[in-house]
Design a protein around this motif. Structure first.
Motif, PDB file in Angstrom:
ATOM      1  N   UNK A 145       2.691  12.981  -0.151  1.00 28.36           N
ATOM      2  CA  UNK A 145       2.725  11.908  -1.140  1.00 28.36           C
ATOM      3  C   UNK A 145       2.434  12.465  -2.530  1.00 28.36           C
ATOM      4  N   UNK A 146       2.914  11.755  -3.532  1.00 25.38           N
ATOM      5  CA  UNK A 146       2.637  12.170  -4.909  1.00 25.38           C
ATOM      6  C   UNK A 146       1.151  12.094  -5.228  1.00 25.38           C
ATOM      7  N   UNK A 147       0.436  11.169  -4.582  1.00 23.05           N
ATOM      8  CA  UNK A 147      -1.004  11.074  -4.808  1.00 23.05           C
ATOM      9  C   UNK A 147      -1.704  12.349  -4.350  1.00 23.05           C
ATOM     10  N   UNK A 155      -7.055  20.826  -7.509  1.00 21.03           N
ATOM     11  CA  UNK A 155      -8.077  21.439  -6.672  1.00 21.03           C
ATOM     12  C   UNK A 155      -9.125  20.465  -6.210  1.00 21.03           C
ATOM     13  N   UNK A 156      -8.779  19.166  -6.144  1.00 28.26           N
ATOM     14  CA  UNK A 156      -9.749  18.146  -5.763  1.00 28.26           C
ATOM     15  C   UNK A 156      -9.683  17.871  -4.264  1.00 28.26           C
ATOM     16  N   UNK A 157     -10.729  17.317  -3.746  1.00 25.40           N
ATOM     17  CA  UNK A 157     -10.798  16.955  -2.338  1.00 25.40           C
ATOM     18  C   UNK A 157     -10.089  15.623  -2.089  1.00 25.40           C
ATOM     19  N   UNK A 158      -9.867  15.338  -0.818  1.00 30.52           N
ATOM     20  CA  UNK A 158      -9.359  14.042  -0.401  1.00 30.52           C
ATOM     21  C   UNK A 158     -10.241  13.529   0.723  1.00 30.52           C
ATOM     22  N   UNK A 159     -10.073  12.252   1.044  1.00 29.42           N
ATOM     23  CA  UNK A 159     -10.888  11.674   2.111  1.00 29.42           C
ATOM     24  C   UNK A 159     -10.103  10.541   2.754  1.00 29.42           C
ATOM     25  N   UNK A 160     -10.573  10.067   3.893  1.00 30.77           N
ATOM     26  CA  UNK A 160      -9.892   8.986   4.577  1.00 30.77           C
ATOM     27  C   UNK A 160     -10.816   8.255   5.523  1.00 30.77           C
ATOM     28  N   UNK A 161     -10.362   7.108   5.965  1.00 31.08           N
ATOM     29  CA  UNK A 161     -11.084   6.298   6.955  1.00 31.08           C
ATOM     30  C   UNK A 161     -10.116   5.228   7.435  1.00 31.08           C
ATOM     31  N   UNK A 162     -10.448   4.581   8.532  1.00 34.30           N
ATOM     32  CA  UNK A 162      -9.721   3.367   8.879  1.00 34.30           C
ATOM     33  C   UNK A 162      -9.896   2.371   7.737  1.00 34.30           C
ATOM     34  N   UNK A 186       3.127   7.313  -8.903  1.00 32.61           N
ATOM     35  CA  UNK A 186       2.299   7.598  -7.733  1.00 32.61           C
ATOM     36  C   UNK A 186       2.099   6.328  -6.913  1.00 32.61           C
ATOM     37  N   UNK A 187       1.834   5.225  -7.581  1.00 33.46           N
ATOM     38  CA  UNK A 187       1.640   3.949  -6.889  1.00 33.46           C
ATOM     39  C   UNK A 187       2.883   3.563  -6.096  1.00 33.46           C
ATOM     40  N   UNK A 188       4.033   3.581  -6.727  1.00 35.56           N
ATOM     41  CA  UNK A 188       5.263   3.165  -6.051  1.00 35.56           C
ATOM     42  C   UNK A 188       5.605   4.105  -4.907  1.00 35.56           C
ATOM     43  N   UNK A 189       5.311   5.378  -5.063  1.00 35.19           N
ATOM     44  CA  UNK A 189       5.542   6.334  -3.984  1.00 35.19           C
ATOM     45  C   UNK A 189       4.684   6.017  -2.768  1.00 35.19           C
ATOM     46  N   UNK A 190       3.445   5.606  -2.992  1.00 35.81           N
ATOM     47  CA  UNK A 190       2.578   5.212  -1.879  1.00 35.81           C
ATOM     48  C   UNK A 190       3.121   3.982  -1.163  1.00 35.81           C
ATOM     49  N   UNK A 191       3.634   3.025  -1.921  1.00 32.37           N
ATOM     50  CA  UNK A 191       4.085   1.764  -1.337  1.00 32.37           C
ATOM     51  C   UNK A 191       5.302   1.919  -0.441  1.00 32.37           C
ATOM     52  N   UNK A 192       6.046   3.007  -0.601  1.00 33.85           N
ATOM     53  CA  UNK A 192       7.219   3.225   0.241  1.00 33.85           C
ATOM     54  C   UNK A 192       7.009   4.375   1.231  1.00 33.85           C
ATOM     55  N   UNK A 193       5.794   4.898   1.308  1.00 38.98           N
ATOM     56  CA  UNK A 193       5.517   6.042   2.176  1.00 38.98           C
ATOM     57  C   UNK A 193       5.747   5.685   3.645  1.00 38.98           C
ATOM     58  N   UNK A 197      -0.674   5.314   4.849  1.00 41.09           N
ATOM     59  CA  UNK A 197      -1.435   5.806   3.695  1.00 41.09           C
ATOM     60  C   UNK A 197      -2.633   4.922   3.357  1.00 41.09           C
ATOM     61  N   UNK A 198      -2.702   3.716   3.966  1.00 43.01           N
ATOM     62  CA  UNK A 198      -3.881   2.875   3.762  1.00 43.01           C
ATOM     63  C   UNK A 198      -5.149   3.528   4.308  1.00 43.01           C
ATOM     64  N   UNK A 199      -4.974   4.599   5.102  1.00 45.41           N
ATOM     65  CA  UNK A 199      -6.124   5.284   5.685  1.00 45.41           C
ATOM     66  C   UNK A 199      -6.635   6.432   4.812  1.00 45.41           C
ATOM     67  N   UNK A 200      -5.966   6.688   3.666  1.00 46.98           N
ATOM     68  CA  UNK A 200      -6.490   7.765   2.822  1.00 46.98           C
ATOM     69  C   UNK A 200      -6.369   7.506   1.317  1.00 46.98           C
ATOM     70  N   UNK A 201      -5.399   6.711   0.878  1.00 47.74           N
ATOM     71  CA  UNK A 201      -5.057   6.670  -0.549  1.00 47.74           C
ATOM     72  C   UNK A 201      -6.181   6.099  -1.408  1.00 47.74           C
ATOM     73  N   UNK A 202      -6.602   4.882  -1.120  1.00 49.88           N
ATOM     74  CA  UNK A 202      -7.626   4.252  -1.953  1.00 49.88           C
ATOM     75  C   UNK A 202      -8.963   4.969  -1.798  1.00 49.88           C
ATOM     76  N   UNK A 203      -9.240   5.455  -0.601  1.00 48.34           N
ATOM     77  CA  UNK A 203     -10.470   6.206  -0.365  1.00 48.34           C
ATOM     78  C   UNK A 203     -10.510   7.452  -1.253  1.00 48.34           C
ATOM     79  N   UNK A 204      -9.381   8.158  -1.327  1.00 50.41           N
ATOM     80  CA  UNK A 204      -9.320   9.381  -2.117  1.00 50.41           C
ATOM     81  C   UNK A 204      -9.449   9.089  -3.612  1.00 50.41           C
ATOM     82  N   UNK A 205      -8.748   8.066  -4.080  1.00 52.63           N
ATOM     83  CA  UNK A 205      -8.864   7.704  -5.495  1.00 52.63           C
ATOM     84  C   UNK A 205     -10.304   7.335  -5.833  1.00 52.63           C
ATOM     85  N   UNK A 206     -10.962   6.613  -4.926  1.00 53.58           N
ATOM     86  CA  UNK A 206     -12.331   6.161  -5.196  1.00 53.58           C
ATOM     87  C   UNK A 206     -13.299   7.316  -5.369  1.00 53.58           C
TER      88      UNK A 206
END
Length: 244
Positions: A145-147, A155-162, A186-193, A197-206
């Motif tokens: 994903x673009x995100x 060089x940033x980390x990512x994270x995820x959860x249910x 980036x937003x539109x790319x997530x919406x069509x992934x 991606x609901x298990x990592x996208x918002x968690x990573x941005x946060x």
């Protein structure tokens, strides 16, 4: 603009009679002032037109026909966050699915105690700048994903959860929405992934975005995962998924 402690955001897609049971579980166990925002597909939007809902339940006017394992679920969540930001003054957003029920009493004081703040901007910058090498779970797809490419390039980390039981403070929701304002592609790319991606996208941005005025970051998780299992003895868990 109405003031509440908690906004509960739900993607729903079938079985209105189960919505009644879900709303009953929320009313029984959420002990602080709250509202519920429903993001519907075409079927549920029309099915709910002739039903009387509690006065603190709102139907998001943006209809999104979501698919399992697809970015449209994230689209529904973000749409509900935008609706919450426009309509309410609140402290926390809790994200549920149409199959998520409460089973333990929750107050805003519990969420206050688990809300996170960095000590400083410097601390945040130091911790987020960590190599991310995970290739298990859905990470191979998420990394396309673009995100993910945006943060990996830094060089940033990512994270995820249910996502069922995922909780953000108002300030973190604000960080997420402002990130999407700055990065609409980036937003539109997530919406069509073609992945959950609901298990990592918002968690990573946060974790990677910050307002220095409040230093709030990250998320609280109050659920039992994405399956029907439940550890009722864990005092940090408040919701579970049920089978239709």
């Amino acid at each position: 603009m109405s003031t509440v402690d908690i906004v509960i955001c739900i993607n729903i897609y079938k079985m209105p009679e189960y919505l009644d049971k879900q709303l009953a579980s929320i009313a029984e166990y959420v002990m602080s002032p709250y509202v519920v925002i429903l993001n519907c597909n075409d079927y549920m939007f029309h099915a709910l037109k002739d039903r009387t809902l509690p006065p603190n339940v709102y139907i998001n006017p943006e209809i999104i026909n979501k698919q399992l394992g697809h970015g449209s679920l994230t689209h529904g969540i973000v749409s509900n966050m935008l609706y919450a930001h426009e309509k309410f003054s609140y402290k926390y957003v809790i994200i549920l699915s149409g199959r998520t029920f409460f089973y333990r009493s929750l107050t805003v004081a519990v969420l206050d105690a688990r809300n996170q703040r960095w000590d400083s901007v410097e601390q945040m910058k130091h911790i987020r700048a960590q190599p991310f090498t995970a290739m298990n779970w859905f990470w191979p797809k998420f990394r396309t994903t673009l995100l993910a490419k945006h943060y990996l390039a830094e060089g940033f980390r990512m994270d995820g959860s249910a996502h069922e039981g995922l909780t953000f403070s108002y300030n973190v929701v604000d960080n997420i929405l402002k990130f999407f304002e700055r990065h609409p592609t980036i937003k539109e790319n997530l919406f069509i992934a073609e992945s959950p991606v609901e298990e990592f996208a918002l968690q990573t941005i946060s974790l990677n975005e910050l307002n220095p005025a409040n230093l709030e970051y990250g998320f609280t998780y109050i659920g039992n995962g994405c399956y029907d299992t439940c550890d009722i003895n864990d005092p940090a868990k408040f919701t579970r998924k049920i089978s239709y």
